[in-house]
Write a protein that holds these residues in place. Structure first.
Motif, PDB file in Angstrom:
ATOM      1  N   CYS A  17      26.126 -33.785  -5.974  1.00 63.93           N
ATOM      2  CA  CYS A  17      25.999 -33.449  -4.550  1.00 63.93           C
ATOM      3  C   CYS A  17      26.299 -31.975  -4.309  1.00 63.93           C
ATOM      4  CB  CYS A  17      26.924 -34.336  -3.720  1.00 63.93           C
ATOM      5  SG  CYS A  17      26.355 -36.055  -3.613  1.00 63.93           S
ATOM      6  N   CYS A  18      27.259 -31.413  -5.059  1.00 60.10           N
ATOM      7  CA  CYS A  18      27.530 -29.979  -4.971  1.00 60.10           C
ATOM      8  C   CYS A  18      26.319 -29.171  -5.428  1.00 60.10           C
ATOM      9  CB  CYS A  18      28.743 -29.624  -5.823  1.00 60.10           C
ATOM     10  SG  CYS A  18      30.326 -30.159  -5.152  1.00 60.10           S
ATOM     11  N   ARG A  19      25.732 -29.575  -6.539  1.00 59.90           N
ATOM     12  CA  ARG A  19      24.551 -28.882  -7.064  1.00 59.90           C
ATOM     13  C   ARG A  19      23.406 -28.924  -6.053  1.00 59.90           C
ATOM     14  NH1 ARG A  19      22.151 -32.148 -11.648  1.00 59.90           N
ATOM     15  NH2 ARG A  19      21.239 -33.265  -9.883  1.00 59.90           N
ATOM     16  N   ASN A  20      23.146 -30.101  -5.518  1.00 63.51           N
ATOM     17  CA  ASN A  20      22.028 -30.243  -4.587  1.00 63.51           C
ATOM     18  C   ASN A  20      22.203 -29.377  -3.350  1.00 63.51           C
ATOM     19  OD1 ASN A  20      20.990 -32.058  -6.388  1.00 63.51           O
ATOM     20  ND2 ASN A  20      21.188 -33.856  -5.073  1.00 63.51           N
ATOM     21  N   TYR A  21      23.443 -29.322  -2.828  1.00 65.60           N
ATOM     22  CA  TYR A  21      23.658 -28.510  -1.632  1.00 65.60           C
ATOM     23  C   TYR A  21      23.619 -27.022  -1.971  1.00 65.60           C
ATOM     24  CZ  TYR A  21      25.276 -27.187   2.981  1.00 65.60           C
ATOM     25  OH  TYR A  21      25.366 -26.634   4.241  1.00 65.60           O
ATOM     26  N   ALA A  22      24.168 -26.650  -3.124  1.00 64.75           N
ATOM     27  CA  ALA A  22      24.134 -25.248  -3.547  1.00 64.75           C
ATOM     28  C   ALA A  22      22.696 -24.755  -3.681  1.00 64.75           C
ATOM     29  CB  ALA A  22      24.879 -25.076  -4.867  1.00 64.75           C
ATOM     30  N   ILE A  23      21.831 -25.601  -4.228  1.00 66.40           N
ATOM     31  CA  ILE A  23      20.415 -25.238  -4.349  1.00 66.40           C
ATOM     32  C   ILE A  23      19.761 -25.197  -2.970  1.00 66.40           C
ATOM     33  CG2 ILE A  23      18.157 -26.020  -5.192  1.00 66.40           C
ATOM     34  CD1 ILE A  23      19.592 -27.157  -7.648  1.00 66.40           C
ATOM     35  N   THR A  24      20.083 -26.169  -2.127  1.00 69.53           N
ATOM     36  CA  THR A  24      19.470 -26.265  -0.798  1.00 69.53           C
ATOM     37  C   THR A  24      19.681 -24.990   0.006  1.00 69.53           C
ATOM     38  OG1 THR A  24      19.719 -28.664  -0.740  1.00 69.53           O
ATOM     39  CG2 THR A  24      19.477 -27.551   1.378  1.00 69.53           C
ATOM     40  N   VAL A  25      20.897 -24.421  -0.044  1.00 66.72           N
ATOM     41  CA  VAL A  25      21.193 -23.246   0.785  1.00 66.72           C
ATOM     42  C   VAL A  25      21.239 -21.949  -0.028  1.00 66.72           C
ATOM     43  CG1 VAL A  25      22.448 -24.656   2.450  1.00 66.72           C
ATOM     44  CG2 VAL A  25      23.731 -23.518   0.620  1.00 66.72           C
ATOM     45  N   CYS A  26      20.944 -22.031  -1.342  1.00 65.17           N
ATOM     46  CA  CYS A  26      21.012 -20.848  -2.225  1.00 65.17           C
ATOM     47  C   CYS A  26      22.364 -20.149  -2.059  1.00 65.17           C
ATOM     48  CB  CYS A  26      19.868 -19.880  -1.933  1.00 65.17           C
ATOM     49  SG  CYS A  26      18.230 -20.553  -2.269  1.00 65.17           S
ATOM     50  N   ALA A  27      23.433 -20.869  -2.397  1.00 65.09           N
ATOM     51  CA  ALA A  27      24.795 -20.444  -2.073  1.00 65.09           C
ATOM     52  C   ALA A  27      25.338 -19.387  -3.027  1.00 65.09           C
ATOM     53  CB  ALA A  27      25.716 -21.655  -2.055  1.00 65.09           C
ATOM     54  N   THR A  28      24.640 -18.263  -3.127  1.00 65.34           N
ATOM     55  CA  THR A  28      25.103 -17.187  -4.010  1.00 65.34           C
ATOM     56  C   THR A  28      26.328 -16.477  -3.448  1.00 65.34           C
ATOM     57  OG1 THR A  28      23.482 -15.696  -3.004  1.00 65.34           O
ATOM     58  CG2 THR A  28      22.848 -16.802  -5.057  1.00 65.34           C
ATOM     59  N   GLY A  29      26.650 -16.750  -2.164  1.00 61.61           N
ATOM     60  CA  GLY A  29      27.881 -16.238  -1.575  1.00 61.61           C
ATOM     61  C   GLY A  29      29.082 -17.099  -1.917  1.00 61.61           C
ATOM     62  N   GLY A  30      28.833 -18.168  -2.657  1.00 62.69           N
ATOM     63  CA  GLY A  30      29.902 -19.057  -3.087  1.00 62.69           C
ATOM     64  C   GLY A  30      29.747 -20.449  -2.527  1.00 62.69           C
ATOM     65  N   LEU A  31      30.065 -21.447  -3.348  1.00 66.74           N
ATOM     66  CA  LEU A  31      30.139 -22.829  -2.893  1.00 66.74           C
ATOM     67  C   LEU A  31      31.616 -23.216  -2.882  1.00 66.74           C
ATOM     68  CD1 LEU A  31      28.477 -25.462  -2.171  1.00 66.74           C
ATOM     69  CD2 LEU A  31      29.001 -26.175  -4.514  1.00 66.74           C
ATOM     70  N   TYR A  32      32.105 -23.593  -1.716  1.00 69.84           N
ATOM     71  CA  TYR A  32      33.510 -23.974  -1.553  1.00 69.84           C
ATOM     72  C   TYR A  32      33.600 -25.490  -1.406  1.00 69.84           C
ATOM     73  CZ  TYR A  32      34.649 -19.059  -0.773  1.00 69.84           C
ATOM     74  OH  TYR A  32      34.811 -17.701  -0.922  1.00 69.84           O
ATOM     75  N   ILE A  33      34.375 -26.105  -2.297  1.00 69.33           N
ATOM     76  CA  ILE A  33      34.606 -27.547  -2.217  1.00 69.33           C
ATOM     77  C   ILE A  33      35.892 -27.760  -1.430  1.00 69.33           C
ATOM     78  CG2 ILE A  33      34.944 -29.671  -3.515  1.00 69.33           C
ATOM     79  CD1 ILE A  33      33.594 -28.234  -5.915  1.00 69.33           C
ATOM     80  N   ALA A  34      35.781 -28.436  -0.298  1.00 72.85           N
ATOM     81  CA  ALA A  34      36.933 -28.718   0.548  1.00 72.85           C
ATOM     82  C   ALA A  34      37.077 -30.240   0.651  1.00 72.85           C
ATOM     83  CB  ALA A  34      36.746 -28.072   1.920  1.00 72.85           C
ATOM     84  N   GLY A  35      37.792 -30.694   1.643  1.00 71.54           N
ATOM     85  CA  GLY A  35      37.928 -32.147   1.812  1.00 71.54           C
ATOM     86  C   GLY A  35      39.104 -32.699   1.040  1.00 71.54           C
ATOM     87  N   GLY A  36      39.635 -33.810   1.517  1.00 71.08           N
ATOM     88  CA  GLY A  36      40.889 -34.330   1.003  1.00 71.08           C
ATOM     89  C   GLY A  36      40.874 -34.863  -0.408  1.00 71.08           C
ATOM     90  N   ILE A  37      39.786 -35.502  -0.835  1.00 71.04           N
ATOM     91  CA  ILE A  37      39.829 -36.230  -2.106  1.00 71.04           C
ATOM     92  C   ILE A  37      39.952 -35.294  -3.296  1.00 71.04           C
ATOM     93  CG2 ILE A  37      38.541 -37.745  -3.658  1.00 71.04           C
ATOM     94  CD1 ILE A  37      37.528 -39.250  -1.225  1.00 71.04           C
ATOM     95  N   VAL A  38      39.066 -34.317  -3.410  1.00 69.77           N
ATOM     96  CA  VAL A  38      39.117 -33.418  -4.564  1.00 69.77           C
ATOM     97  C   VAL A  38      40.315 -32.476  -4.455  1.00 69.77           C
ATOM     98  CG1 VAL A  38      37.898 -31.626  -5.844  1.00 69.77           C
ATOM     99  CG2 VAL A  38      36.642 -33.595  -4.967  1.00 69.77           C
ATOM    100  N   ALA A  39      40.662 -32.054  -3.231  1.00 72.07           N
ATOM    101  CA  ALA A  39      41.828 -31.184  -3.063  1.00 72.07           C
ATOM    102  C   ALA A  39      43.099 -31.862  -3.564  1.00 72.07           C
ATOM    103  CB  ALA A  39      41.981 -30.786  -1.602  1.00 72.07           C
ATOM    104  N   LYS A  40      43.212 -33.165  -3.314  1.00 66.96           N
ATOM    105  CA  LYS A  40      44.400 -33.903  -3.748  1.00 66.96           C
ATOM    106  C   LYS A  40      44.293 -34.382  -5.196  1.00 66.96           C
ATOM    107  CE  LYS A  40      45.412 -35.605   0.913  1.00 66.96           C
ATOM    108  NZ  LYS A  40      45.415 -36.796   1.808  1.00 66.96           N
ATOM    109  N   ASN A  41      43.069 -34.416  -5.707  1.00 63.78           N
ATOM    110  CA  ASN A  41      42.833 -34.910  -7.066  1.00 63.78           C
ATOM    111  C   ASN A  41      41.948 -33.926  -7.827  1.00 63.78           C
ATOM    112  OD1 ASN A  41      43.974 -37.833  -6.665  1.00 63.78           O
ATOM    113  ND2 ASN A  41      42.548 -37.547  -4.973  1.00 63.78           N
TER     114      ASN A  41
END
Length: 318
Positions: A245-269
């Motif tokens: 899902c990170c890859r798909n969104y990064a490609i969708t918006v061409c996130a060369t300014g950075g892809l930031y993963i937020a949200g509780g699950i990965v931040a806590k784990n």
């Protein structure tokens, strides 16, 4: 100087913070309080809970209040909040709450604004490549829901960027194998839904469904996360799904300014993205591999970053 009330309403917690603003969009957090979104019966009740808390301000003390809410914001005045049973409705005005001025934004728009504040200064680097100063920033993260937002460069705007919110958590989940399709059928049957989406896979309830499918154990999300610390199939699948899902969104918006993963699950784990399968899956594209190699990836584990983003939006309003 101005005083901003920043509010970040999620499916689990509602966070409030007072910020002082200064020259150059400088933000200083003064006081915070966290309340339960689940215990609130309505937005009116949530504001009553705030008044009864030890938060030392009233809404009328602020030049502007910015409320970030999980869900699509309609016309800047209405949101049926995702994952709670109430809405925020300013169609009849906001003066009854004591606000001098109020702005309603999507919660991941606030996370995107936060990428231009001190909230991300301590972010963990996952994919260490150079950030494009003119590149689009992507933000994605799962907690009670799966959020997305892009921060797109617009030089003529005051900040130099504008947020582009998304409800991408509600699009069809990107299954790639027969086993994954079988899992999605399992989720659709269990949840009685018409299709399987990211909101049903990467969120807390998604952890429950994934572990149940793979092991037969029906556990609360926190217990699943504890089990994942030991490794196993649930962790492997969840890490791969998160990366995809990170890859798909990064490609969708061409996130060369950075892809930031937020949200509780990965931040806590954070071990979820420490698995080798995460970067393998993120970079796995026969057509866009070269682009993905140029996209920096960060983990934003600051649980108050949404407040900073909402406060920055407030400063732009003053």
């Amino acid at each position: 100087m101005g005083l901003v009330l920043a509010v970040d309403i999620g499916g689990t917690n509602s966070r409030f913070a007072a910020f002082e603003s200064g020259p150059g969009h400088k933000l200083v957090m003064k006081e915070t309080v966290w309340l339960s979104s689940v215990e609130a019966r309505s937005f009116d009740h949530l504001m009553e809970m705030l008044a009864a808390s030890d938060f030392p301000y009233s809404p009328s003390d602020f030049d502007v209040t910015v409320i970030a809410v999980a869900g699509p914001v309609i016309g800047g005045v209405y949101c049926n909040v995702t994952n709670v049973d109430w809405d925020v409705d300013f169609r009849g005005g906001y003066k009854k709450y004591g606000f001098n001025a109020a702005v309603l934004i999507n919660d991941f728009a606030a996370q995107a604004y936060a990428c231009r504040t001190p909230a991300v200064e301590g972010c963990r680097i996952i994919h260490d490549v150079e950030i494009s100063p003119i590149g689009t920033v992507g933000v994605i993260g799962a907690g009670t829901g799966l959020g997305h937002c892009a921060l797109v460069p617009v030089p003529v705007s005051e900040l130099g960027y504008v947020p582009v919110p998304s409800e991408g958590g509600h699009i069809s989940f990107p299954c790639q194998t027969a086993d994954e399709l079988d899992f999605c059928e399992f989720v659709m049957d269990k949840r009685k839904i018409s299709y399987c989406c990211g909101d049903e896979v990467l969120t807390g309830r998604g952890l429950n469904m994934l572990h149940l499918y793979l092991t037969g154990e029906d556990l609360e999300p926190k217990m699943v996360a504890e089990k994942m610390k030991q490794g196993g199939k649930t962790l492997e699948w969840y890490s791969r799904f998160t990366a995809r899902c990170c890859r798909n969104y990064a490609i969708t918006v061409c996130a060369t300014g950075g892809l930031y993963i937020a949200g509780g699950i990965v931040a806590k784990n954070p071990f979820v993205i420490e698995q080798s399968v995460f970067m393998e899956e993120f970079l796995d594209s026969s057509s866009m591999g070269d682009l993905l190699k140029q996209i920096p990836v960060f983990l934003n584990d600051n649980q108050e970053s949404g407040l900073y983003g909402a406060a920055l939006r407030g400063v732009l309003h003053i």
